[in-house]
Write an enzyme that holds these catalytic residues in place. Structure first.
Site, PDB file in Angstrom:
ATOM      1  CG  HIS A  96       3.799   0.080   4.678  1.00  0.00           C
ATOM      2  ND1 HIS A  96       2.839  -0.856   4.983  1.00  0.00           N
ATOM      3  CD2 HIS A  96       4.971  -0.592   4.691  1.00  0.00           C
ATOM      4  CE1 HIS A  96       3.413  -2.030   5.170  1.00  0.00           C
ATOM      5  NE2 HIS A  96       4.703  -1.899   5.000  1.00  0.00           N
ATOM      6  CD  GLU A 123       0.198   0.756   7.309  1.00  0.00           C
ATOM      7  OE1 GLU A 123       0.426   0.841   6.086  1.00  0.00           O
ATOM      8  OE2 GLU A 123      -0.087  -0.320   7.860  1.00  0.00           O
ATOM      9  CG  ASN A 139      -0.205   0.015   2.533  1.00  0.00           C
ATOM     10  OD1 ASN A 139       1.026   0.062   2.553  1.00  0.00           O
ATOM     11  ND2 ASN A 139      -0.930  -0.019   3.630  1.00  0.00           N
TER      12      ASN A 139
END
Ligand code: GLP
Length: 242
Positions: free
Chosen positions: A138, A143, A136
């Site tokens: 990160h 995050e 994603n």
């Protein structure tokens, strides 16, 4: 950002190890920012090999890890403390006092974050930062949505990260819900960043990174576009090849 495409993960690991050995030969007390996950494992194996062949010594090297799960004891096989010990530190001549990893069991996590920032601030000299890429986007455990100016902080892991990391645990419910991570501001203060990206499961993430035209908090790795010297080491599978 520069990109070096390597034939496979082995070639990528040898290239990453060469960057690290080169940095140590230029400055034996340099700082290595270290990452966990599957991608750097081959790099660590390669470093151990070169140490055993007498090509490098870690005696004066200082290390600072990116992150640690909250709540896992140091002895826990899934703690990043154990990961580093098992996969690198116990095989080389690094001095214990030169190793820095956040303590995910600290009674006061906010104090632990400040302590970690202070450790970082004391680590002067050239810093080479190794990074993996989360699916994603990160980096460390920063995050999506993490403000770029944060320093060390605790973070609630996203569902997708807990799913991706479940393979290391018995099942997903055992993956800790939160972690301590170095912030993006400090990742960016490294002199050189090596972003290691391997395997077909990272193809989409790498594509998103390459196609983005500016840093976007929704995909944290895009902040690397702002960094003075980030080198992406990607294998052919991550680049969409067979
Ligand atoms: C993990 C770690 C990161 C790592 C990333 C990629 O969650 N916290 O530091 O870089 O995810 O891991 P992997 O190399 O296993 O894909």
């Amino acid at each position: 950002m520069e990109m070096i495409t390597c034939a496979d993960l082995d070639a990528l690991s040898r290239t990453a190890a060469s960057f690290i050995v080169d940095a140590i030969s230029k400055q034996p007390s340099c700082v290595l920012g270290l990452a966990t996950g599957s991608t750097p494992l081959g790099t660590y194996r390669e470093l151990i090999k070169r140490f055993n062949h007498g090509e490098v010594s870690f005696n004066n090297v200082r290390t600072i890890n990116l992150d640690e799960y909250v709540g896992l004891e140091k002895q826990d096989p899934n703690s990043y403390y154990q990961y580093m010990n098992r996969n690198l530190f116990s095989h080389i001549d690094i001095r214990r006092e030169n190793i820095h990893i956040p303590d995910g069991t600290a009674g006061d996590l906010s104090l632990e974050c400040i302590r970690y920032d202070n450790s970082l601030d004391r680590l002067d000299g050239f810093r080479l930062q190794i990074l993996g890429l989360g699916r994603n986007g990160h980096i460390g455990f920063n995050e999506p949505g993490t403000p770029f100016d944060l320093r060390t902080h605790t973070v609630r892991l996203t569902e997708s990260t807990r799913k991706a990391n479940a393979r290391f645990f018995k099942n997903e419910s055992q993956v800790p819900e939160s972690a301590i991570t170095m912030g993006i501001q400090d990742i960016l203060s490294a002199d050189v960043i090596l972003l290691l990206v391997a395997g077909a499961s990272k193809e989409q993430a790498l594509k998103t990174l390459m196609e983005s035209d500016r840093p976007d908090e929704k995909f944290p790795a895009t902040v690397l576009k702002r960094h003075k010297r980030t080198i992406i080491l990607a294998d052919r599978k991550a680049r969409g090849g067979a």
